[in-house]
Write a protein that holds these residues in place. Structure first.
Motif, mmCIF file in Angstrom:
data_model
loop_
_atom_site.group_PDB
_atom_site.id
_atom_site.type_symbol
_atom_site.label_atom_id
_atom_site.label_comp_id
_atom_site.label_asym_id
_atom_site.label_seq_id
_atom_site.Cartn_x
_atom_site.Cartn_y
_atom_site.Cartn_z
ATOM 1 N N ASP A 11 -18.040 0.413 2.626
ATOM 2 C CA ASP A 11 -16.593 0.527 2.792
ATOM 3 C C ASP A 11 -15.961 0.652 1.416
ATOM 4 O O ASP A 11 -16.297 -0.095 0.505
ATOM 5 C CB ASP A 11 -16.024 -0.702 3.491
ATOM 6 N N HIS A 38 -12.205 0.704 -0.299
ATOM 7 C CA HIS A 38 -10.753 0.550 -0.214
ATOM 8 C C HIS A 38 -10.145 1.320 -1.386
ATOM 9 O O HIS A 38 -10.370 0.985 -2.543
ATOM 10 C CB HIS A 38 -10.372 -0.921 -0.263
ATOM 11 N N ASN A 96 -6.915 1.912 -2.230
ATOM 12 C CA ASN A 96 -5.567 1.644 -2.707
ATOM 13 C C ASN A 96 -5.514 1.220 -4.174
ATOM 14 O O ASN A 96 -4.455 1.192 -4.763
ATOM 15 C CB ASN A 96 -4.866 0.605 -1.823
#
Length: 88
Positions: free
Chosen positions: A50, A52, A54
């Protein structure tokens, strides 16, 4: 009768496999290989991770690298998986 294709195979990387993200403009690692935080996971189908996004600066190109230890040798796979983070 068969319920699935005989050509469908599941592939897994070794347990000593990690991912990294590299900025293509600066050639610096944004996320470096780490035995705790970037270890690949696996489910019944394949290996995965995974990410992320941002925290990545927008309007830049990045690449994903995979590092595995196979038969005592450490190999870094660079399949040129490029992506760009855009302002949205």
């Amino acid at each position: 009768w068969q319920t699935e294709s005989v050509y469908t195979n599941n592939y897994f990387l070794p347990t000593a496999s990690y991912w990294a993200v590299k900025d293509l403009e600066t050639n610096e690692y944004i996320v470096n290989f780490d035995s705790t935080y970037t270890k690949l996971s696996a489910d019944a189908s394949s290996s995965y991770f995974d990410l992320h996004m941002n925290f990545l600066p927008p309007e830049r190109y990045y690449t994903i690298l995979i590092q595995s230890t196979i038969d005592g040798s450490t190999i870094v796979f660079n399949k040129q998986y490029y992506f760009k983070v855009i302002n949205g």
